[in-house]
Each structure stands twice: as structure tokens, then as C-alpha cells.
Design a protein around this motif. Structure first.
Motif, mmCIF file in Angstrom:
data_model
loop_
_atom_site.group_PDB
_atom_site.id
_atom_site.type_symbol
_atom_site.label_atom_id
_atom_site.label_comp_id
_atom_site.label_asym_id
_atom_site.label_seq_id
_atom_site.Cartn_x
_atom_site.Cartn_y
_atom_site.Cartn_z
ATOM 1 N N GLY A 35 0.790 -1.230 0.000
ATOM 2 C CA GLY A 35 0.000 0.000 0.000
ATOM 3 C C GLY A 35 0.815 1.270 0.000
ATOM 4 N N ALA A 152 -6.257 -3.033 -9.861
ATOM 5 C CA ALA A 152 -7.181 -2.619 -8.795
ATOM 6 C C ALA A 152 -6.425 -1.941 -7.649
ATOM 7 C CB ALA A 152 -7.952 -3.830 -8.284
ATOM 8 N N LEU A 153 -5.283 -2.497 -7.265
ATOM 9 C CA LEU A 153 -4.491 -1.897 -6.192
ATOM 10 C C LEU A 153 -3.969 -0.521 -6.590
ATOM 11 C CD1 LEU A 153 -2.417 -4.988 -4.973
ATOM 12 C CD2 LEU A 153 -4.190 -3.774 -3.688
ATOM 13 N N ARG A 155 -5.232 1.580 -8.804
ATOM 14 C CA ARG A 155 -6.350 2.537 -8.838
ATOM 15 C C ARG A 155 -6.709 3.001 -7.434
ATOM 16 N NH1 ARG A 155 -11.599 1.454 -12.297
ATOM 17 N NH2 ARG A 155 -11.857 3.600 -11.574
ATOM 18 N N THR A 156 -6.755 2.062 -6.492
ATOM 19 C CA THR A 156 -7.145 2.401 -5.127
ATOM 20 C C THR A 156 -6.097 3.271 -4.447
ATOM 21 O OG1 THR A 156 -8.418 0.358 -4.898
ATOM 22 C CG2 THR A 156 -7.723 1.447 -2.869
ATOM 23 N N GLN A 157 -4.839 2.866 -4.552
ATOM 24 C CA GLN A 157 -3.773 3.588 -3.840
ATOM 25 C C GLN A 157 -3.513 4.977 -4.407
ATOM 26 O OE1 GLN A 157 -0.198 1.166 -3.222
ATOM 27 N NE2 GLN A 157 -1.480 -0.660 -3.062
ATOM 28 N N THR A 159 -5.765 6.642 -6.485
ATOM 29 C CA THR A 159 -7.037 7.301 -6.814
ATOM 30 C C THR A 159 -7.088 7.665 -8.294
ATOM 31 O OG1 THR A 159 -6.880 8.293 -4.590
ATOM 32 C CG2 THR A 159 -8.731 8.968 -5.965
ATOM 33 N N ASP A 161 -8.473 6.891 -12.418
ATOM 34 C CA ASP A 161 -9.575 6.411 -13.233
ATOM 35 C C ASP A 161 -9.113 5.200 -14.052
ATOM 36 O OD1 ASP A 161 -11.292 8.418 -12.340
ATOM 37 O OD2 ASP A 161 -10.604 9.817 -13.899
ATOM 38 N N GLU A 162 -10.076 4.511 -14.649
ATOM 39 C CA GLU A 162 -9.767 3.324 -15.440
ATOM 40 C C GLU A 162 -8.836 3.634 -16.609
ATOM 41 O OE1 GLU A 162 -9.473 -0.378 -17.025
ATOM 42 O OE2 GLU A 162 -10.240 0.167 -15.035
ATOM 43 N N SER A 169 -5.518 -3.677 -16.896
ATOM 44 C CA SER A 169 -6.889 -4.189 -16.868
ATOM 45 C C SER A 169 -7.182 -5.032 -18.094
ATOM 46 C CB SER A 169 -7.879 -3.025 -16.793
ATOM 47 O OG SER A 169 -7.748 -2.329 -15.580
#
Length: 220
Positions: A35, A152-153, A155-157, A159, A161-162, A169
Motif C-alpha cells: 500500500g 485494482a491496487l 487505482r485504489t492507492q 485514486t 480512473d480506469e 486491466s
């Protein structure tokens, strides 16, 4: 399934386990999994991957030209067609996270990428280069098993967009089809123990050099 194909699968499974466990020791992957990924880390990853990925369709095409088995050659050609523009996704992602398209296009391979690409082209230039199925197993396996979770990690860490993680992806969603193509090729190619050994050896070499590429980000 023949005894030689079964032996190939066992050897590839062992090679994959070693590869995946080794990746967790690579600094950028360790930061991602804990993270702690930074935006500059992700930009560096995209920049470095692009310089090697741009060669993907080329070495697969070269390998196809050196195969005499018509159906196997056709599978390689289909695979090359599916891969040959992947680098554009990396460029788009790089721009989406603040990078300059001209900069990534003018980049130089890091020393790990140089070694990986050199090995691929050398292997592809040999007569009947079926051993490269082992290389495809590692690279497509990374896409099928790891690219989706990594996207996914990230994008989350960070912030994002796709449109900033579309390369990872895409491979997370589509490389399962490429692995089906790989299984078809394996059934055609593996007719003896020597071929099985060659495929497993190519997988081991590719796994180590791919990891080296990630260890040597920006080291040119």
C-alpha cells in the motif's frame, strides 16, 4: 494428454511458483503490495514496460517465420496480431498520470529490458523455436493472474480512473484467452521430452529476466 505435455505442465507450474514468489521481493511490487505505491513509481513502471512491450509482436512474428508446423505457426501469428499494439495502451496510461507522450516514445530500455528483449529475439531466430511457448506462458500468466489485481491496487492507492490502468486491466481480462491459445499450441508442439525441457527452460529464463526488468527500472 500425453506424458510429455503433463511433464511440461508440471515444470511450468514450478517455474511460475518461483517467479511469483520472487516478484514479491522486487521493490516496486513490494511497495504496491504494502500500500505504499507512489505516482512516480507507477509512471516509472509504465515508462519502462513500454520500451520492452513494443518489441512483443516483433519477436513473436519472427518466431512464427521460423516454425514449419503450419497450425502452430498460425497460432503464433494470431498471438502477434493480438499483442503488437499493446504499447499504445502504456503510452495512454502514462499520459493519463501526467507523463509526456513524446518522452515515453523516446525512451531507452533499462538493462533488464535489454536482456529480456535480446533473449526473446535470439530464441525467436532459432530453427523451430517452440521453446518460446515457455516465455509466452510466463508473460501471459502474469497478465492473467496478476495484472487485474495489480490494476485494482494501483487505482485504489493512487485514486486513478480506469483510463490510467487500461493496459493492466486489459491483460487481466483478456490473457485467459491467450492462455487457451497457449494450451492448444502446447498440445501441438510437445511430442518428446526434449521439447518439454526446452519449453520449461525458456519459461525459467524469461521469468528471471522479466523480474530483472522490474528490478532495474530507469537503470539504463
Amino acid at each position: 494428454m500425453s506424458v510429455h505435455v503433463e511433464a511440461t505442465h508440471r515444470g511450468l507450474a514450478r517455474a511460475w511458483i518461483d517467479f511469483e514468489s520472487g516478484l514479491t521481493q522486487v521493490p516496486i511490487i513490494a511497495r504496491l503490495m504494502s500500500g505504499r505505491l507512489r505516482i512516480e513509481d507507477y509512471r516509472s513502471l509504465l515508462f519502462n514496460l513500454r520500451q520492452q512491450v513494443v518489441d512483443g509482436g516483433r519477436w513473436i512474428s519472427r518466431a512464427a517465420s521460423n516454425l514449419s508446423h503450419e497450425e502452430l505457426r498460425s497460432l503464433f501469428i494470431r498471438h502477434a496480431a493480438a499483442e503488437h499494439r499493446d504499447y499504445r495502451l502504456l503510452e495512454d496510461n502514462y499520459v493519463a498520470v501526467g507523463g509526456d507522450r513524446a518522452h515515453i516514445r523516446s525512451g531507452t530500455k533499462n538493462i533488464g529490458s535489454e536482456a529480456l528483449s535480446a533473449f526473446m529475439f535470439h530464441a525467436a531466430s532459432q530453427n523451430e523455436p517452440v521453446g518460446l511457448l515457455g516465455a509466452m506462458f510466463v508473460i501471459e500468466g502474469l497478465g492473467n493472474r496478476l495484472a487485474g489485481p495489480w490494476a485494482a491496487l494501483i487505482r485504489t492507492q493512487l485514486t486513478l480512473d480506469e483510463d490510467a490502468v487500461s493496459f493492466l486491466s486489459y491483460h487481466g481480462e483478456n490473457d485467459v484467452d491467450h492462455l487457451t491459445m497457449f494450451d492448444d499450441a502446447l498440445a501441438l508442439a510437445v511430442t518428446d521430452a526434449a521439447t518439454a525441457d526446452s519449453i520449461v527452460r525458456h519459461a525459467k529464463v524469461t521469468a528471471r529476466l522479466y523480474r530483472l526488468q522490474l528490478e532495474e527500472l530507469d537503470n539504463v
